[in-house]
Design a protein around this motif. Sequence first.
Motif, PDB file in Angstrom:
ATOM      1  N   LYS A  26      -2.145   7.634  12.885  1.00  0.00           N
ATOM      2  CA  LYS A  26      -0.880   8.302  12.617  1.00  0.00           C
ATOM      3  C   LYS A  26      -0.200   7.617  11.441  1.00  0.00           C
ATOM      4  O   LYS A  26      -0.037   6.395  11.432  1.00  0.00           O
ATOM      5  CB  LYS A  26       0.026   8.269  13.844  1.00  0.00           C
ATOM      6  N   PHE A  27       0.161   8.389  10.426  1.00  0.00           N
ATOM      7  CA  PHE A  27       0.773   7.840   9.228  1.00  0.00           C
ATOM      8  C   PHE A  27       1.933   8.733   8.809  1.00  0.00           C
ATOM      9  O   PHE A  27       1.927   9.931   9.043  1.00  0.00           O
ATOM     10  CB  PHE A  27      -0.225   7.794   8.057  1.00  0.00           C
ATOM     11  N   SER A  28       2.912   8.134   8.133  1.00  0.00           N
ATOM     12  CA  SER A  28       3.844   8.957   7.374  1.00  0.00           C
ATOM     13  C   SER A  28       3.075   9.444   6.148  1.00  0.00           C
ATOM     14  O   SER A  28       2.022   8.911   5.798  1.00  0.00           O
ATOM     15  CB  SER A  28       5.057   8.138   6.932  1.00  0.00           C
ATOM     16  N   LEU A  29       3.585  10.449   5.466  1.00  0.00           N
ATOM     17  CA  LEU A  29       2.895  10.957   4.278  1.00  0.00           C
ATOM     18  C   LEU A  29       2.752   9.864   3.228  1.00  0.00           C
ATOM     19  O   LEU A  29       1.699   9.707   2.607  1.00  0.00           O
ATOM     20  CB  LEU A  29       3.641  12.153   3.698  1.00  0.00           C
ATOM     21  N   ASN A  30       3.811   9.072   3.022  1.00  0.00           N
ATOM     22  CA  ASN A  30       3.745   8.009   2.030  1.00  0.00           C
ATOM     23  C   ASN A  30       2.718   6.948   2.408  1.00  0.00           C
ATOM     24  O   ASN A  30       1.968   6.441   1.565  1.00  0.00           O
ATOM     25  CB  ASN A  30       5.120   7.362   1.846  1.00  0.00           C
ATOM     26  N   GLU A  31       2.663   6.606   3.694  1.00  0.00           N
ATOM     27  CA  GLU A  31       1.674   5.630   4.152  1.00  0.00           C
ATOM     28  C   GLU A  31       0.261   6.146   3.955  1.00  0.00           C
ATOM     29  O   GLU A  31      -0.628   5.413   3.523  1.00  0.00           O
ATOM     30  CB  GLU A  31       1.911   5.306   5.632  1.00  0.00           C
ATOM     31  N   PHE A  32       0.054   7.417   4.265  1.00  0.00           N
ATOM     32  CA  PHE A  32      -1.276   8.003   4.121  1.00  0.00           C
ATOM     33  C   PHE A  32      -1.714   8.008   2.663  1.00  0.00           C
ATOM     34  O   PHE A  32      -2.855   7.675   2.334  1.00  0.00           O
ATOM     35  CB  PHE A  32      -1.291   9.426   4.680  1.00  0.00           C
ATOM     36  N   VAL A  33      -0.816   8.391   1.767  1.00  0.00           N
ATOM     37  CA  VAL A  33      -1.146   8.405   0.343  1.00  0.00           C
ATOM     38  C   VAL A  33      -1.498   7.007  -0.141  1.00  0.00           C
ATOM     39  O   VAL A  33      -2.488   6.804  -0.854  1.00  0.00           O
ATOM     40  CB  VAL A  33       0.026   8.991  -0.475  1.00  0.00           C
ATOM     41  N   ARG A  34      -0.705   6.010   0.262  1.00  0.00           N
ATOM     42  CA  ARG A  34      -0.983   4.636  -0.169  1.00  0.00           C
ATOM     43  C   ARG A  34      -2.332   4.158   0.346  1.00  0.00           C
ATOM     44  O   ARG A  34      -3.054   3.451  -0.344  1.00  0.00           O
ATOM     45  CB  ARG A  34       0.123   3.692   0.319  1.00  0.00           C
ATOM     46  N   LYS A  35      -2.681   4.551   1.561  1.00  0.00           N
ATOM     47  CA  LYS A  35      -3.921   4.075   2.175  1.00  0.00           C
ATOM     48  C   LYS A  35      -5.154   4.748   1.593  1.00  0.00           C
ATOM     49  O   LYS A  35      -6.221   4.144   1.513  1.00  0.00           O
ATOM     50  CB  LYS A  35      -3.876   4.304   3.694  1.00  0.00           C
ATOM     51  N   THR A  36      -5.028   5.993   1.173  1.00  0.00           N
ATOM     52  CA  THR A  36      -6.215   6.768   0.798  1.00  0.00           C
ATOM     53  C   THR A  36      -6.306   7.084  -0.685  1.00  0.00           C
ATOM     54  O   THR A  36      -7.284   7.680  -1.119  1.00  0.00           O
ATOM     55  CB  THR A  36      -6.251   8.101   1.578  1.00  0.00           C
ATOM     56  N   GLN A  37      -5.304   6.709  -1.483  1.00  0.00           N
ATOM     57  CA  GLN A  37      -5.329   7.103  -2.891  1.00  0.00           C
ATOM     58  C   GLN A  37      -6.403   6.347  -3.664  1.00  0.00           C
ATOM     59  O   GLN A  37      -6.834   5.263  -3.261  1.00  0.00           O
ATOM     60  CB  GLN A  37      -3.962   6.862  -3.528  1.00  0.00           C
ATOM     61  N   GLN A  38      -6.823   6.927  -4.789  1.00  0.00           N
ATOM     62  CA  GLN A  38      -7.815   6.287  -5.633  1.00  0.00           C
ATOM     63  C   GLN A  38      -7.243   5.011  -6.236  1.00  0.00           C
ATOM     64  O   GLN A  38      -6.039   4.873  -6.405  1.00  0.00           O
ATOM     65  CB  GLN A  38      -8.279   7.230  -6.757  1.00  0.00           C
ATOM     66  N   ASP A  39      -8.148   4.079  -6.554  1.00  0.00           N
ATOM     67  CA  ASP A  39      -7.752   2.808  -7.147  1.00  0.00           C
ATOM     68  C   ASP A  39      -7.918   2.901  -8.655  1.00  0.00           C
ATOM     69  O   ASP A  39      -9.027   2.855  -9.176  1.00  0.00           O
ATOM     70  CB  ASP A  39      -8.619   1.676  -6.579  1.00  0.00           C
ATOM     71  N   ASP A  40      -6.819   3.018  -9.374  1.00  0.00           N
ATOM     72  CA  ASP A  40      -6.869   3.189 -10.821  1.00  0.00           C
ATOM     73  C   ASP A  40      -7.255   1.908 -11.549  1.00  0.00           C
ATOM     74  O   ASP A  40      -7.513   1.932 -12.754  1.00  0.00           O
ATOM     75  CB  ASP A  40      -5.513   3.679 -11.354  1.00  0.00           C
ATOM     76  N   GLN A  41      -7.293   0.776 -10.842  1.00  0.00           N
ATOM     77  CA  GLN A  41      -7.645  -0.480 -11.491  1.00  0.00           C
ATOM     78  C   GLN A  41      -9.157  -0.647 -11.639  1.00  0.00           C
ATOM     79  O   GLN A  41      -9.615  -1.472 -12.411  1.00  0.00           O
ATOM     80  CB  GLN A  41      -7.097  -1.660 -10.674  1.00  0.00           C
ATOM     81  N   GLU A  42      -9.908   0.101 -10.880  1.00  0.00           N
ATOM     82  CA  GLU A  42     -11.360  -0.025 -10.931  1.00  0.00           C
ATOM     83  C   GLU A  42     -11.885   0.708 -12.167  1.00  0.00           C
ATOM     84  O   GLU A  42     -11.481   1.828 -12.455  1.00  0.00           O
ATOM     85  CB  GLU A  42     -11.986   0.553  -9.663  1.00  0.00           C
ATOM     86  N   ASN A  43     -12.784   0.050 -12.895  1.00  0.00           N
ATOM     87  CA  ASN A  43     -13.270   0.678 -14.115  1.00  0.00           C
ATOM     88  C   ASN A  43     -14.774   0.514 -14.332  1.00  0.00           C
ATOM     89  O   ASN A  43     -15.246   0.658 -15.448  1.00  0.00           O
ATOM     90  CB  ASN A  43     -12.506   0.140 -15.339  1.00  0.00           C
ATOM     91  N   ASP A  44     -15.529   0.158 -13.300  1.00  0.00           N
ATOM     92  CA  ASP A  44     -16.981   0.146 -13.429  1.00  0.00           C
ATOM     93  C   ASP A  44     -17.471   1.575 -13.640  1.00  0.00           C
ATOM     94  O   ASP A  44     -16.848   2.536 -13.199  1.00  0.00           O
ATOM     95  CB  ASP A  44     -17.644  -0.440 -12.185  1.00  0.00           C
ATOM     96  N   TYR A  45     -18.610   1.703 -14.294  1.00  0.00           N
ATOM     97  CA  TYR A  45     -19.158   3.032 -14.562  1.00  0.00           C
ATOM     98  C   TYR A  45     -19.375   3.800 -13.260  1.00  0.00           C
ATOM     99  O   TYR A  45     -18.968   4.958 -13.126  1.00  0.00           O
ATOM    100  CB  TYR A  45     -20.471   2.889 -15.337  1.00  0.00           C
ATOM    101  N   PHE A  46     -20.062   3.182 -12.288  1.00  0.00           N
ATOM    102  CA  PHE A  46     -20.189   3.725 -10.939  1.00  0.00           C
ATOM    103  C   PHE A  46     -19.344   2.844 -10.028  1.00  0.00           C
ATOM    104  O   PHE A  46     -19.561   1.639  -9.945  1.00  0.00           O
ATOM    105  CB  PHE A  46     -21.640   3.683 -10.457  1.00  0.00           C
ATOM    106  N   GLU A  47     -18.390   3.426  -9.340  1.00  0.00           N
ATOM    107  CA  GLU A  47     -17.517   2.683  -8.446  1.00  0.00           C
ATOM    108  C   GLU A  47     -17.447   3.402  -7.112  1.00  0.00           C
ATOM    109  O   GLU A  47     -17.198   4.609  -7.060  1.00  0.00           O
ATOM    110  CB  GLU A  47     -16.116   2.601  -9.054  1.00  0.00           C
ATOM    111  N   LEU A  48     -17.672   2.664  -6.009  1.00  0.00           N
ATOM    112  CA  LEU A  48     -17.526   3.262  -4.693  1.00  0.00           C
ATOM    113  C   LEU A  48     -16.039   3.341  -4.357  1.00  0.00           C
ATOM    114  O   LEU A  48     -15.421   2.337  -3.996  1.00  0.00           O
ATOM    115  CB  LEU A  48     -18.284   2.452  -3.642  1.00  0.00           C
ATOM    116  N   GLU A  49     -15.470   4.519  -4.509  1.00  0.00           N
ATOM    117  CA  GLU A  49     -14.055   4.707  -4.183  1.00  0.00           C
ATOM    118  C   GLU A  49     -13.848   4.566  -2.683  1.00  0.00           C
ATOM    119  O   GLU A  49     -12.883   3.974  -2.224  1.00  0.00           O
ATOM    120  CB  GLU A  49     -13.587   6.071  -4.671  1.00  0.00           C
ATOM    121  N   THR A  50     -14.738   5.156  -1.909  1.00  0.00           N
ATOM    122  CA  THR A  50     -14.892   4.884  -0.486  1.00  0.00           C
ATOM    123  C   THR A  50     -16.391   4.816  -0.255  1.00  0.00           C
ATOM    124  O   THR A  50     -17.180   5.051  -1.162  1.00  0.00           O
ATOM    125  CB  THR A  50     -14.273   5.990   0.406  1.00  0.00           C
TER     126      THR A  50
END
Length: 230
Positions: free
Chosen positions: A3-27
């Motif tokens: 159970k999450f608030s919308l903001n909590e869910f977005v923070r938990k599941t959003q993409q990581d913009d800091q990752e910059n490897d050519y192939f990156e496991l987002e999940t």
Amino acid sequence: MGKFSLNEFVRKTQQDDQENDYFELETERVLEVNLNGDVWSKMGAMISYTGDIKFERERVLEHGLGKMFKKALTGEGTQLMKASGKGRLYLADQGKKITVFDLNKESICVNGNDLLAFEPSIEWDIRLMRKMAGIMSGGLFNVTLQGTGKVAITTHFEPLTLLVKPGETVYTDPHATVAWSGNLTPEFKTDISFRTFIGRGSGESIQMAFSGEGFVIIQPFEEVYMSGES
């Protein structure tokens, strides 16, 4: 739990913009490709993208006449898609777990159904499993990838790697076999005595036998392949 608030869910599941490897496991089930050029992926694997990316189905002669004939013989095999441009590309395949390999002048053979994506620097070829034709309804081919670059494969659940040692043959169920080291050439055997328990094709048990020295990757799931014929 769950159970999450919308903001909590977005923070938990959003993409990581800091990752910059050519192939990156987002999940563990979503591959992010930080694209600046080209990448080859399994047809239909794109689930989202940002930036200026164009998609093109593999053309008939894209990889030469020989591979075209092999694809025709395997009932299309794995159809590939080329993504070109600059941006972030997200790939997935039916929720399967993704593993990324860095090949360094190495080779690996992957079941055609379990190949997700690879860099254009990787050389590839289709190998037919001729001895299995007429026994299994599909999954009659694998893709050999070699060179230097990244390769992404998929498995149902957690993969298990079995070491193949000299004098110790490893036997696997073809429906559960995902990949193996490129120096190994599997042989196929049938065992009528186990047909009640194993095998999906003609009622016989079809087993892959790996001998020599290398590894085999299996998954805890028997995947039923769809024939490429309509």
